[in-house]
Design an enzyme around this catalytic site. Structure first.
Site, PDB file in Angstrom:
ATOM      1  N   ARG A  81       5.909  -0.678  -2.280  1.00  0.00           N
ATOM      2  CA  ARG A  81       4.534  -0.661  -2.775  1.00  0.00           C
ATOM      3  C   ARG A  81       4.260   0.515  -3.709  1.00  0.00           C
ATOM      4  NH1 ARG A  81      -0.155  -1.091   1.568  1.00  0.00           N
ATOM      5  NH2 ARG A  81       0.400   1.107   1.833  1.00  0.00           N
ATOM      6  N   LYS A  94      -2.161   1.394  -5.029  1.00  0.00           N
ATOM      7  CA  LYS A  94      -2.699   2.504  -4.243  1.00  0.00           C
ATOM      8  C   LYS A  94      -2.788   3.729  -5.150  1.00  0.00           C
ATOM      9  CE  LYS A  94      -2.394   3.700   0.638  1.00  0.00           C
ATOM     10  NZ  LYS A  94      -3.510   2.892   1.156  1.00  0.00           N
ATOM     11  N   GLU A 128     -12.456  -6.326   0.574  1.00  0.00           N
ATOM     12  CA  GLU A 128     -11.954  -5.517   1.674  1.00  0.00           C
ATOM     13  C   GLU A 128     -12.973  -4.488   2.112  1.00  0.00           C
ATOM     14  OE1 GLU A 128      -8.333  -3.268   0.971  1.00  0.00           O
ATOM     15  OE2 GLU A 128      -8.758  -3.187  -1.156  1.00  0.00           O
TER      16      GLU A 128
END
Ligand SMILES: *Cc1c(COP(=O)(O)O)cnc(C)c1O
Length: 340
Positions: A81, A184, A220
């Site tokens: 990720r 992220k 989210e």
């Protein structure tokens, strides 16, 4: 360290440890791994991370298991990720082998900070990469620093595994429809602080974001993914503006193992009236049950946990995942890396 840490009363804060590890990308290649005991980074005042937010990070944990072994949860998934996040904002990706070697190294070096089995605490691992080139023009850096720090953290739920209330506020978006939400990057967090603080001021644990394009579907929940249980089915949003949570992916796999059907799809806000359980999931808390969801713009209250207790499916999934992390349950999916 002169005295033992009070393992059972750690917060989710920062406690200094002995070492961090660093690696620099310069002249087109990654250099040697450096072990540092400094808590500071020396950098140029024109470094791109300072001016234009060239930063990506990760968050994962190491646990002391029932058998005394150290387990790092889903190391390879976090390696993958951070690579995608870096590519997403044109940073140099950290090679997978470098990432895994450095994580294992920093955990081993700080072994004495891994909380004992039974304390509910763990060692939080925070890898981050920043753009370091001195430049004022807006373009990607040619030099990068990848560093990993660790810090012991307490159980996320100080008052136990209790449902909290969250709210919907349509005046805020965390990310743009085709923006950086799936990566992220630190900037997403900067963009979420006004909404997060506003939600906290009103007494909610987090803001539940809707899709930024139409404000019709659930995205989210603050820095965590959202899931719900409806008629025995685990549902969670499919959206290109949310961060693909490793915890959510793990819960989906465990749900399927238990014979629970999983649906990853758009979830219209009104469907909240029909769910039996809801929760937020992420590395920090694993799964945090939701009691009520207040749609502040429409003055609607969705009461999810009718009796104020965590739901049975959320509780079962939470316990199973914790069990695997602590070596209490068989790691059938090969999620834990044991550090010798
Ligand atoms: C890190 C993060 C999560 C949780 O991801 P995990 O891999 O489960 O820790 C969810 N949403 C956002 C926005 C995040 O940054």
């Amino acid at each position: 360290m002169t005295k033992e840490l009070d393992w059972c009363n750690l917060s989710f804060g920062y406690i200094p440890t002995d070492y961090n590890v660093r690696c620099r990308f310069k002249d087109g290649k990654w250099g040697p791994i450096e072990v540092s005991s400094s808590e500071y980074v020396d950098m140029h005042i024109a470094a791109t991370c300072l001016h234009y937010g060239q930063e990506v990070f990760e968050g994962l944990k190491a646990f002391r298991g029932k058998d005394g072994k150290i387990r790092i949860f889903r190391l390879n998934d976090n390696a993958e990720r951070i690579r995608q996040s870096a590519e997403g904002i044109k940073m140099e990706p950290v090679p997978q082998e470098l990432f895994t070697e450095m994580v294992k190294m920093v955990v081993k070096l700080n072994e004495r900070f891994i909380p004992p089995y039974g304390s509910g605490a763990s060692l939080y691992i925070r890898p981050l990469e920043i753009g370091m080139s001195a430049q004022i023009g807006v373009h990607p850096s040619s030099e990068y620093l990848f560093l990993i720090l660790v810090t012991p953290v307490g159980p996320y739920f100080k008052e136990g595994f209790r449902p909290t209330n969250i709210c919907i506020m349509r005046q805020y978006d965390r990310v743009a429809p085709k923006g950086t939400g799936r990566w992220k990057v630190g900037g997403n967090y900067a963009a979420s602080m006004t909404a997060g603080e506003h939600a906290h001021e009103l007494g909610y644990s987090a803001c539940l974001y809707l899709d930024p394009q139409e404000k019709k579907y659930i995205d989210e929940c603050g820095p965590a993914n959202f899931f719900a249980v409806k008629n025995g089915v685990y549902i969670t949003p499919a959206s290109e503006s949310i961060l693909p949570s490793v915890t959510n992916r793990s819960l989906m796999t465990l749900a399927e193992d238990m014979g629970i059907k999983v649906e990853r799809r758009q979830i219209p806000v009104e469907e909240l009236a029909e769910v039996d359980e809801a929760g937020e999931c992420g590395t920090a808390a694993v799964a945090s049950p939701v009691a009520e969801i207040h749609d502040l713009d429409n003055n609607i209250k969705y009461v999810v946990a009718k009796d104020g207790e965590p739901g049975p499916v959320t509780t079962k999934l939470y316990n199973r995942l914790r069990g695997i992390q602590l070596g209490e349950e068989p790691d059938v999916h090969g999620w834990c890396t044991i550090v010798e």
